[in-house]
Every structure is written in structure tokens, then in C-alpha cells.
Design a protein around this motif. Sequence first.
Motif, PDB file in Angstrom:
ATOM      1  N   UNK A   1      21.148 -21.738  32.328  1.00 18.36           N
ATOM      2  CA  UNK A   1      21.459 -22.079  33.715  1.00 18.36           C
ATOM      3  C   UNK A   1      22.127 -20.932  34.458  1.00 18.36           C
ATOM      4  N   UNK A   2      22.884 -20.110  33.736  1.00 18.24           N
ATOM      5  CA  UNK A   2      23.589 -19.027  34.416  1.00 18.24           C
ATOM      6  C   UNK A   2      23.978 -17.934  33.427  1.00 18.24           C
ATOM      7  N   UNK A   3      24.298 -16.778  33.986  1.00 22.16           N
ATOM      8  CA  UNK A   3      24.846 -15.650  33.240  1.00 22.16           C
ATOM      9  C   UNK A   3      25.981 -15.081  34.087  1.00 22.16           C
ATOM     10  N   UNK A   4      27.095 -14.729  33.447  1.00 25.38           N
ATOM     11  CA  UNK A   4      28.221 -14.120  34.154  1.00 25.38           C
ATOM     12  C   UNK A   4      28.318 -12.656  33.737  1.00 25.38           C
ATOM     13  N   UNK A   5      28.388 -11.766  34.736  1.00 20.31           N
ATOM     14  CA  UNK A   5      28.540 -10.334  34.505  1.00 20.31           C
ATOM     15  C   UNK A   5      29.551  -9.802  35.519  1.00 20.31           C
ATOM     16  N   UNK A   6      30.624  -9.201  35.025  1.00 18.02           N
ATOM     17  CA  UNK A   6      31.629  -8.571  35.890  1.00 18.02           C
ATOM     18  C   UNK A   6      32.086  -9.458  37.049  1.00 18.02           C
TER      19      UNK A   6
END
Length: 150
Positions: free
Chosen positions: A27-32
Motif C-alpha cells: 500500500x505504501x513505502x516511506x523514504x526520507x
Amino acid sequence: MKTPEERLQSLGYVLPQASKPAAKYTNFVVVNGLLFLSGKGPSKAPQGKLGSDYTTEEGYNFAMQTGLEVLAVLREELGSLDKIKRVFKVQGFVNATPDFQEHHKVLDGFSDLMFNIFMDNGVHARSVLGAVSLRDNLPIIVDSIFEIHE
């Protein structure tokens, strides 16, 4: 000043059950500090095209429903909409006939919802594209990027 969760409640919006990925993706990816949310459509899965099956006003409502779906996924994944710092970028894909020209007015349903919930932090960069077809013949799919509090 009200929090996003308080605004959601005071405005009377009801979030649907958050959708799960339908294929091999997340559903999502978190980067920085940025949360990239996979494309979402309206939770009731209407089918058809703007310009033949639906009016611009109906498309606006589908875009708002899509925004509620996005908020449901964010709340489920983050625990609270208060963890969203700002709406960063939105990209809408509108399933439309070749002569349809009001894509921007359709996506306003999503943008207006984000402003209503996040106020100035809901104002975002965006683009909208017309599509010959979309998965499951949905009228709209929205991709979005959010900045989160870390």
C-alpha cells in the motif's frame, strides 16, 4: 486549532474500511519522511467513463470517495491522520472519453477533501491525466505522496 482527526470527525466524513493491495505490491513505502501511497480508487468500485457513463459532478464525488479511501489507508497504516505533516503531491488518472475536458474539475473532489482535512497543509502539487482505460474500469485512480512527522 483542530487536528486532522478532529476535522474529519467534525465535518462528518466516514472512512471506509481500508483496502488491501490487490496484487504483488504494498500500500505504501516511506523514504526520507515521504510516504508514497499506491494508486487508489473509490471504495465502492463504480465502473465507467467520465463523459459517457458519468458527469463531471459524479466524477468529483468519485474523487472525494477516493480521497476517503486514501485517508482510511493512511489511518490504518499510521494509526492517526495527525501523523501527516502535509499532502505533498497528487496525480489523478481519469477514465474518460476522448472528448472529455474536465479532468481537473474531477480531481478537485480529492483536492478539496485534502484541504478540508489538512487545511493549508492539504494544498499540494498535482497533475491529472485522461486515460483510455483503468483497472477494473474504475472512473478514477489517484496516486499520492505525503510528508509524515518522523
